[in-house]
Scaffold this motif. Structure first.
Motif, PDB file in Angstrom:
ATOM      1  N   TRP A  36       4.840  -4.868  -7.810  1.00  0.00           N
ATOM      2  CA  TRP A  36       5.054  -3.553  -7.209  1.00  0.00           C
ATOM      3  C   TRP A  36       6.449  -3.029  -7.567  1.00  0.00           C
ATOM      4  CZ3 TRP A  36       0.549  -5.415  -5.826  1.00  0.00           C
ATOM      5  CH2 TRP A  36      -0.385  -4.607  -5.199  1.00  0.00           C
ATOM      6  N   GLY A  37       7.444  -3.883  -7.477  1.00  0.00           N
ATOM      7  CA  GLY A  37       8.811  -3.455  -7.774  1.00  0.00           C
ATOM      8  C   GLY A  37       9.024  -3.083  -9.219  1.00  0.00           C
ATOM      9  N   LEU A  61      -2.261  -8.547   1.295  1.00  0.00           N
ATOM     10  CA  LEU A  61      -1.040  -8.142   0.595  1.00  0.00           C
ATOM     11  C   LEU A  61      -1.215  -6.787  -0.086  1.00  0.00           C
ATOM     12  CD1 LEU A  61       0.082 -11.579  -0.843  1.00  0.00           C
ATOM     13  CD2 LEU A  61       1.402 -10.151   0.734  1.00  0.00           C
ATOM     14  N   ILE A  62      -2.387  -6.518  -0.629  1.00  0.00           N
ATOM     15  CA  ILE A  62      -2.636  -5.205  -1.211  1.00  0.00           C
ATOM     16  C   ILE A  62      -2.456  -4.127  -0.150  1.00  0.00           C
ATOM     17  CG2 ILE A  62      -4.416  -3.688  -2.165  1.00  0.00           C
ATOM     18  CD1 ILE A  62      -5.545  -6.110  -3.636  1.00  0.00           C
ATOM     19  N   ALA A  67       1.035   0.259   1.542  1.00  0.00           N
ATOM     20  CA  ALA A  67       1.573   1.073   2.632  1.00  0.00           C
ATOM     21  C   ALA A  67       3.064   1.340   2.472  1.00  0.00           C
ATOM     22  CB  ALA A  67       1.318   0.384   3.970  1.00  0.00           C
ATOM     23  N   GLN A  68       3.721   0.635   1.565  1.00  0.00           N
ATOM     24  CA  GLN A  68       5.169   0.764   1.410  1.00  0.00           C
ATOM     25  C   GLN A  68       5.526   1.769   0.320  1.00  0.00           C
ATOM     26  OE1 GLN A  68       7.262  -3.007   1.186  1.00  0.00           O
ATOM     27  NE2 GLN A  68       5.603  -4.054   2.255  1.00  0.00           N
ATOM     28  N   ASP A  70       7.275   4.327   0.555  1.00  0.00           N
ATOM     29  CA  ASP A  70       8.660   4.792   0.644  1.00  0.00           C
ATOM     30  C   ASP A  70       9.593   3.902  -0.167  1.00  0.00           C
ATOM     31  OD1 ASP A  70       8.084   2.710   2.399  1.00  0.00           O
ATOM     32  OD2 ASP A  70       9.761   3.208   3.716  1.00  0.00           O
ATOM     33  N   PHE A  71       9.187   2.624  -0.381  1.00  0.00           N
ATOM     34  CA  PHE A  71      10.011   1.692  -1.148  1.00  0.00           C
ATOM     35  C   PHE A  71       9.549   1.611  -2.594  1.00  0.00           C
ATOM     36  CE2 PHE A  71      11.057  -2.523  -2.804  1.00  0.00           C
ATOM     37  CZ  PHE A  71      12.434  -2.551  -2.603  1.00  0.00           C
ATOM     38  N   TYR A  72       8.236   1.445  -2.803  1.00  0.00           N
ATOM     39  CA  TYR A  72       7.700   1.350  -4.153  1.00  0.00           C
ATOM     40  C   TYR A  72       7.389   2.757  -4.641  1.00  0.00           C
ATOM     41  CZ  TYR A  72       7.563  -3.575  -3.127  1.00  0.00           C
ATOM     42  OH  TYR A  72       7.928  -4.833  -2.784  1.00  0.00           O
ATOM     43  N   THR A  73       8.356   3.328  -5.334  1.00  0.00           N
ATOM     44  CA  THR A  73       8.310   4.757  -5.649  1.00  0.00           C
ATOM     45  C   THR A  73       7.179   5.118  -6.598  1.00  0.00           C
ATOM     46  OG1 THR A  73       9.941   4.353  -7.397  1.00  0.00           O
ATOM     47  CG2 THR A  73      10.767   5.068  -5.244  1.00  0.00           C
ATOM     48  N   ALA A  74       6.745   4.196  -7.447  1.00  0.00           N
ATOM     49  CA  ALA A  74       5.594   4.442  -8.323  1.00  0.00           C
ATOM     50  C   ALA A  74       4.387   3.714  -7.742  1.00  0.00           C
ATOM     51  CB  ALA A  74       5.875   3.947  -9.732  1.00  0.00           C
TER      52      ALA A  74
END
Length: 251
Positions: A36-37, A61-62, A67-68, A70-74
């Motif tokens: 994700w990062g 985990l998916i 749901a994140q 806001d952190f994982y911009t793509a």
């Protein structure tokens, strides 16, 4: 037959379920954080699920990571695939498998061993529906040599969890992923049984990885990412055949 529930699911490698959650939880979470990062596109695929322990962990985990936003911009959609016969191991007719320690010595990988408990496939379908609705997941029943032909994956795969034990089964899965060039640059292969067969490079996943990647003629290479438990190892996939090359055209 009584319906099977997620609460009944156990792990094949560890009798201590808390130990299993720790080992797999840390490895899977690190993999998801990296994928994700790093904004690596593609599905999450599992080959061999037994009771569904890792399948449910991957599904959770998916949901958590999607749901994140806001952190994982793509953000990339993550379809979940689970392939399993639900009938245990096939008969070992391949000469590599037939004399391997896990077949000829311990007998642990004998035909039909580790068959999924009745109701496992139905439980997974119900749990995935509860998490994702009617779309975003696929469960394919059958031996890999048939199921990967009749129901092939036709999109990139960012994370592949291989818990298919045998050399022959591992080759069938890796040939599908590598031969069809489904793995994007930076994808992760989680090999649950990498150290089985006494970690002997003549057998199992160690041999399968070496041979299948060699057949890509340099299009793909791999390097170690992390190790988990006594048995598992994860690898980065390097798609050198068509990824950016700063040295291209250099004199």
């Amino acid at each position: 037959m009584m319906a099977r529930t997620a609460a009944q699911v156990e792990n094949a490698t560890y009798q201590d379920i808390d130990r299993a959650r720790q080992v797999y939880g840390e490895a899977f979470r690190a993999t998801f954080e990296y994928v994700w990062g790093s904004h690596i596109p593609g599905a999450v695929a599992e080959f061999g699920c037994f009771e569904g322990f890792s399948s449910l962990m991957l599904a959770d985990l998916i949901g958590e990571f999607d749901a994140q936003t806001d952190f994982y911009t793509a953000f990339f959609p993550r379809h979940l695939y689970v392939y399993d016969s639900f009938e245990g191991f096939p008969k070992s007719v391949n000469p590599v498998d037939s004399i391997s320690y896990e077949v000829a010595d311990s007998g642990y990988w004998r035909e039909h061993e580790d068959a999924s408990p009745p109701g496992t496939e139905e439980m997974l379908r119900a749990e995935f529906t509860r998490r994702f609705g009617d779309t975003g997941w696929t469960v394919v029943r059958g031996m890999f040599e048939q199921s990967l032909v009749s129901s092939p994956i036709e999109e990139p795969v960012a994370i592949a969890n291989l818990d298919c034990d045998l050399y022959s089964s591992s080759v069938e899965v890796l040939d599908h992923l590598v031969g069809r060039r489904l793995l994007p640059d930076g994808a992760v292969l989680l090999l649950d049984d990498y150290n089985c067969n006494r970690a002997n490079p003549r057998f199992g996943m160690r041999r399968a990885m070496r041979e299948v990647f060699a057949r890509s003629d340099g299009f793909y290479e791999y390097s170690e990412f992390l190790r988990y438990g006594w048995h598992g190892r994860a690898f980065f996939v390097h798609r050198l055949g068509d990824s950016p090359d700063p040295d291209a055209g250099a004199v």
